[in-house]
Design an enzyme around this catalytic site. Structure first.
Site, PDB file in Angstrom:
ATOM      1  N   CYS A 181       0.667  -1.129   0.113  1.00 42.26           N
ATOM      2  CA  CYS A 181      -0.049  -0.048  -0.043  1.00 42.26           C
ATOM      3  C   CYS A 181       0.999   1.277   0.109  1.00 42.26           C
ATOM      4  O   CYS A 181       1.739   1.683  -1.009  1.00 42.26           O
ATOM      5  CB  CYS A 181      -0.762  -0.074   1.219  1.00 42.26           C
ATOM      6  SG  CYS A 181      -2.297   1.129   1.058  1.00 42.26           S
ATOM      7  N   HIS A 182       0.997   2.004   1.082  1.00 45.95           N
ATOM      8  CA  HIS A 182       1.653   3.346   1.410  1.00 45.95           C
ATOM      9  C   HIS A 182       2.896   3.019   1.818  1.00 45.95           C
ATOM     10  O   HIS A 182       3.852   3.886   1.900  1.00 45.95           O
ATOM     11  CB  HIS A 182       0.915   4.376   1.991  1.00 45.95           C
ATOM     12  CG  HIS A 182      -0.476   4.801   1.518  1.00 45.95           C
ATOM     13  ND1 HIS A 182      -1.458   4.428   1.175  1.00 45.95           N
ATOM     14  CD2 HIS A 182      -0.387   6.228   0.761  1.00 45.95           C
ATOM     15  CE1 HIS A 182      -1.936   5.066   0.588  1.00 45.95           C
ATOM     16  NE2 HIS A 182      -1.673   6.187   0.332  1.00 45.95           N
TER      17      HIS A 182
END
Length: 185
Positions: free
Chosen positions: A109-110
């Site tokens: 994800c991030h």
């Protein structure tokens, strides 16, 4: 695949995406690994899709953890978690020390923001959550839209929908062991 005898750190702080910590933790333990949640403090709170999630007890603080003790590190995403960690020198050093020891580094994800901050992203094939695609590319990585990408033991995935492929790849890579031919960051 049996990971008995393998030890894996999941580095997170407040705001980690709940599933991105809990699913790898569960899958890796089920595969036989010892899994420690490592953070700055003794308890952290997750983010569950659109609101605060459940608290999680930390197994070790960064002051208690050593990269030498682990075969791999898993970096959950969420927007808040990696943004808070990327300004913490101890967190960045822990990630970099595991990478420099040619061990497995997995980010979803991030969390590739942490690979950018440590210099690990440069020159690698990677994926991430789509909103940080430009950040990853600007850091010198070759961004691809795929559920999981592995580049010399650096594993990246896009989002919670990719967790099954992400976890399977972590198990496979940890089973393979160190990536002694990996280029430096």
């Amino acid at each position: 695949m049996d990971l008995t005898g393998k030890k894996i750190a999941i580095l997170a702080t407040n705001g980690f995406e709940q599933a991105e910590l809990e699913v790898p933790q569960e899958r890796l333990k089920k595969a036989g690994a010892t899994v420690d949640v490592v953070s700055l403090a003794g308890e952290i709170k997750g983010w569950d899709k659109k609101d605060w999630g459940r608290p999680m007890k930390v197994d070790k603080t960064l002051d208690e953890a050593s990269a030498a003790d682990y075969d791999a590190i898993v970096l959950p995403g969420g927007q808040i978690n990696p943004d808070l960690l990327r300004v913490e020198p101890k967190a960045l050093k822990f990630i970099k020390d595991i990478f420099d020891a040619k061990k497995i580094v997995a980010a979803v994800c991030h969390a590739p923001w942490l690979l950018i901050e440590t210099g690990i992203a440069k020159g690698r094939k990677m994926t991430s959550f789509k909103s940080i695609k430009t950040d990853v590319a600007n850091a010198g990585a070759k961004w691809e839209d795929a559920e999981v990408i592995v580049d010399q033991g650096v594993i990246t995935s896009r989002n919670p929908g990719d967790l099954e492929a992400f976890c399977a790849k972590i198990v496979e890579e940890v089973k393979e062991g160190r990536h002694t031919q990996r280029s430096a960051a």
